[in-house]
Design an enzyme around this catalytic site. Structure first.
Site, PDB file in Angstrom:
ATOM      1  N   HIS A 108       6.423  49.237  57.405  1.00 32.36           N
ATOM      2  CA  HIS A 108       6.454  48.485  56.140  1.00 32.36           C
ATOM      3  C   HIS A 108       5.236  47.567  56.063  1.00 32.36           C
ATOM      4  O   HIS A 108       5.352  46.349  55.899  1.00 32.36           O
ATOM      5  CB  HIS A 108       7.759  47.697  55.991  1.00 32.36           C
ATOM      6  CG  HIS A 108       8.122  47.480  54.547  1.00 32.36           C
ATOM      7  ND1 HIS A 108       9.381  47.665  54.048  1.00 32.36           N
ATOM      8  CD2 HIS A 108       7.360  47.098  53.486  1.00 32.36           C
ATOM      9  CE1 HIS A 108       9.389  47.403  52.751  1.00 32.36           C
ATOM     10  NE2 HIS A 108       8.174  47.063  52.381  1.00 32.36           N
ATOM     11  N   GLU A 156      15.268  49.517  58.636  1.00 28.78           N
ATOM     12  CA  GLU A 156      14.016  48.902  59.121  1.00 28.78           C
ATOM     13  C   GLU A 156      14.337  47.691  59.977  1.00 28.78           C
ATOM     14  O   GLU A 156      15.304  46.987  59.689  1.00 28.78           O
ATOM     15  CB  GLU A 156      13.131  48.503  57.941  1.00 28.78           C
ATOM     16  CG  GLU A 156      12.644  49.704  57.146  1.00 28.78           C
ATOM     17  CD  GLU A 156      11.736  49.321  55.975  1.00 28.78           C
ATOM     18  OE1 GLU A 156      11.612  48.119  55.664  1.00 28.78           O
ATOM     19  OE2 GLU A 156      11.160  50.238  55.375  1.00 28.78           O
ATOM     20  N   ARG A 202      10.421  52.681  49.035  1.00 21.61           N
ATOM     21  CA  ARG A 202      11.599  52.263  49.786  1.00 21.61           C
ATOM     22  C   ARG A 202      12.133  53.491  50.526  1.00 21.61           C
ATOM     23  O   ARG A 202      12.122  54.609  49.994  1.00 21.61           O
ATOM     24  CB  ARG A 202      12.689  51.693  48.870  1.00 21.61           C
ATOM     25  CG  ARG A 202      12.383  50.297  48.327  1.00 21.61           C
ATOM     26  CD  ARG A 202      12.400  49.218  49.423  1.00 21.61           C
ATOM     27  NE  ARG A 202      12.133  47.882  48.921  1.00 21.61           N
ATOM     28  CZ  ARG A 202      10.931  47.303  48.929  1.00 21.61           C
ATOM     29  NH1 ARG A 202       9.880  47.940  49.392  1.00 21.61           N
ATOM     30  NH2 ARG A 202      10.795  46.059  48.493  1.00 21.61           N
TER      31      ARG A 202
HETATM   32  P1  NAD Z   1       6.086  49.136  39.221  1.00 22.56           P
HETATM   33  O1  NAD Z   1       7.329  48.519  38.721  1.00 22.56           O
HETATM   34  O2  NAD Z   1       4.780  48.678  38.654  1.00 22.56           O
HETATM   35  O3  NAD Z   1       6.147  50.714  39.024  1.00 22.56           O
HETATM   36  C1  NAD Z   1       7.280  51.483  39.295  1.00 22.56           C
HETATM   37  C2  NAD Z   1       7.180  52.716  38.431  1.00 22.56           C
HETATM   38  O4  NAD Z   1       8.264  53.582  38.778  1.00 22.56           O
HETATM   39  C3  NAD Z   1       7.330  52.422  36.929  1.00 22.56           C
HETATM   40  O5  NAD Z   1       6.229  52.957  36.221  1.00 22.56           O
HETATM   41  C4  NAD Z   1       8.619  53.124  36.530  1.00 22.56           C
HETATM   42  O6  NAD Z   1       8.570  53.653  35.227  1.00 22.56           O
HETATM   43  C5  NAD Z   1       8.679  54.222  37.582  1.00 22.56           C
HETATM   44  N1  NAD Z   1      10.024  54.771  37.769  1.00 22.56           N
HETATM   45  C6  NAD Z   1      11.220  54.124  37.736  1.00 22.56           C
HETATM   46  N2  NAD Z   1      12.219  55.006  37.965  1.00 22.56           N
HETATM   47  C7  NAD Z   1      11.640  56.226  38.127  1.00 22.56           C
HETATM   48  C8  NAD Z   1      12.146  57.524  38.384  1.00 22.56           C
HETATM   49  N3  NAD Z   1      13.467  57.754  38.491  1.00 22.56           N
HETATM   50  N4  NAD Z   1      11.272  58.545  38.529  1.00 22.56           N
HETATM   51  C9  NAD Z   1       9.930  58.342  38.409  1.00 22.56           C
HETATM   52  N5  NAD Z   1       9.392  57.120  38.141  1.00 22.56           N
HETATM   53  C10 NAD Z   1      10.236  56.088  38.012  1.00 22.56           C
HETATM   54  O7  NAD Z   1       6.103  48.942  40.799  1.00 22.56           O
HETATM   55  P2  NAD Z   1       4.858  48.975  41.817  1.00 22.56           P
HETATM   56  O8  NAD Z   1       4.261  47.630  41.929  1.00 22.56           O
HETATM   57  O9  NAD Z   1       4.017  50.138  41.513  1.00 22.56           O
HETATM   58  O10 NAD Z   1       5.665  49.217  43.194  1.00 22.56           O
HETATM   59  C11 NAD Z   1       6.452  50.385  43.387  1.00 22.56           C
HETATM   60  C12 NAD Z   1       7.427  50.160  44.530  1.00 22.56           C
HETATM   61  O11 NAD Z   1       6.669  50.013  45.735  1.00 22.56           O
HETATM   62  C13 NAD Z   1       8.226  48.841  44.436  1.00 22.56           C
HETATM   63  O12 NAD Z   1       9.418  49.004  43.701  1.00 22.56           O
HETATM   64  C14 NAD Z   1       8.501  48.486  45.867  1.00 22.56           C
HETATM   65  O13 NAD Z   1       9.764  48.971  46.238  1.00 22.56           O
HETATM   66  C15 NAD Z   1       7.428  49.239  46.640  1.00 22.56           C
HETATM   67  N6  NAD Z   1       6.508  48.354  47.359  1.00 22.56           N
HETATM   68  C16 NAD Z   1       6.337  48.550  48.683  1.00 22.56           C
HETATM   69  C17 NAD Z   1       5.433  47.772  49.399  1.00 22.56           C
HETATM   70  C18 NAD Z   1       5.187  48.017  50.873  1.00 22.56           C
HETATM   71  O14 NAD Z   1       4.844  47.094  51.588  1.00 22.56           O
HETATM   72  N7  NAD Z   1       5.316  49.242  51.344  1.00 22.56           N
HETATM   73  C19 NAD Z   1       4.760  46.746  48.745  1.00 22.56           C
HETATM   74  C20 NAD Z   1       4.931  46.589  47.371  1.00 22.56           C
HETATM   75  C21 NAD Z   1       5.814  47.399  46.685  1.00 22.56           C
END
Ligand code: NAD
Length: 310
Positions: A276, A257, A228
């Site tokens: 995105h 965005e 994000r």
């Molecule tokens: P996920 O929930 O599987 O993993 C997120 C990880 O972040 C977890 O392991 C959690 O422990 C860790 N985390 C939380 N707070 C933290 C901190 N302060 N410091 C370090 N680590 C921390 O999520 P995911 O499926 O891997 O997706 C991650 C992010 O990617 C989503 O939250 C979403 O915002 C973003 N995303 C973007 C797109 C895109 O099109 N660009 C698509 C899907 C997801």
């Protein structure tokens, strides 16, 4: 179940929805009156308290995608509305984009194209010299679904050394993956050639990477964010790129965005932006669309959600 789909979804996923639910699609006139909605499918459409209040019959908000920061979860919860997402649907697409951005930045592929478009006088110009990923170090901020895949793919393809900063991941989890856990974010930033961010946007992660963090990264490091936009301070990143504090950056997500064409980052040759686009593959769009529909069908059949947020 009367299902309002507020954002466009992939055509075969829309047919899948229409075969199973009473659908009001984003282009229908009926979408203007929210009051009949019993279920909604949203991508970026904002489910604020005010919007939820316009839907007295709402039973489920099915997020098409992962990040649920466009949904007022506490309010939905207080009203007993089920909120689901499709966490597995886009992880391969996003992780593949991270790898594409890493290679693009390290080998200056987009910049090469820009120079060719302008016209060049000699091959292999010095300003296009990049670096190899082979046996370098990737720092993963966040070891969830996407971070884990990025680590595995880069390790398998380039034998990269994988460091992890994730306070919620155990040392054992990291070592089982073949990765090295670091307790301190700064250590990952200092040691990595590529830093890739895969965390949700929360009060802890907003502005996680600002001037101080950028200043301790290696001068030849690349920063990638597909999570994000607000996790990185864009103004500080702009200054770091301009001053050559880091080698490059690649962002798929921005604080506002879609990103404006006048955004200062777009003037930096060592910056790559994508709109995105992480989950924007046909494969992922079909999985997200049908996955959101399946969650509504489960509710209709009085079954538990397969991926419930609240
Ligand atoms: P996920 O929930 O599987 O993993 C997120 C990880 O972040 C977890 O392991 C959690 O422990 C860790 N985390 C939380 N707070 C933290 C901190 N302060 N410091 C370090 N680590 C921390 O999520 P995911 O499926 O891997 O997706 C991650 C992010 O990617 C989503 O939250 C979403 O915002 C973003 N995303 C973007 C797109 C895109 O099109 N660009 C698509 C899907 C997801």
């Amino acid at each position: 179940m009367k299902t309002f789909i507020f954002d466009p979804i992939e055509s075969s996923a829309l047919r899948y929805a229409m075969d199973r639910l009473d659908v009001v699609a984003w282009s229908d006139k009926e979408i203007e009156d929210y009051s009949k909605a019993e279920a909604v499918i949203v991508r970026t459409f904002k489910m604020t308290k005010e919007v939820i209040d316009k839907m007295p019959n709402l039973k489920i908000i099915a997020k098409h995608g992962v990040g649920v920061d466009n949904i007022d979860l506490d309010y939905a919860n207080s009203k007993g509305i089920r909120v689901t997402n499709t966490p597995q649907a886009n992880m391969h697409s996003v992780s593949e984009l991270v790898i594409g951005l890493a290679l693009n930045s390290a080998r200056k592929i987009s910049l090469s194209q820009k120079l060719l478009d302008k016209g060049i006088s000699k091959n292999s110009p010095v300003e296009l010299a990049g670096f190899e990923l082979q046996e370098k170090t990737i720092g993963l901020i966040g070891l969830g679904r996407i971070g884990t895949l990025v680590g595995h793919k880069l390790k398998a393809a380039f034998n990269m050394n994988v460091l992890v900063y994730d306070p919620y991941a155990s040392e054992m989890q990291c070592s089982e993956e073949g990765f090295i856990k670091q307790d301190c974010l700064d250590d990952v930033l200092k040691e990595s050639d590529i830093v890739s961010i895969s965390v949700p946007l929360t009060i802890d992660t907003e502005n996680l990477i600002a001037a101080r963090e950028l200043s301790i990264m290696k001068k030849n490091a690349i920063l990638i964010n597909t999570s994000r936009g607000k996790i990185i301070n864009e103004q500080d990143l702009y200054h770091a790129l301009r001053n050559g504090e880091i080698f490059g950056a690649a962002l798929d997500v921005f604080a506002e965005e879609p990103i404006s064409k006048d955004h200062p980052l777009l003037t930096c040759d060592n910056f790559i932006g994508t709109p995105h686009n992480g989950a924007n593959t046909v494969d992922s769009l079909i999985r997200m669309g049908t996955g959101a529909v399946d969650e509504i069908v489960r509710l209709l059949n009085h079954e538990g959600a397969s991926s419930r947020i609240s």
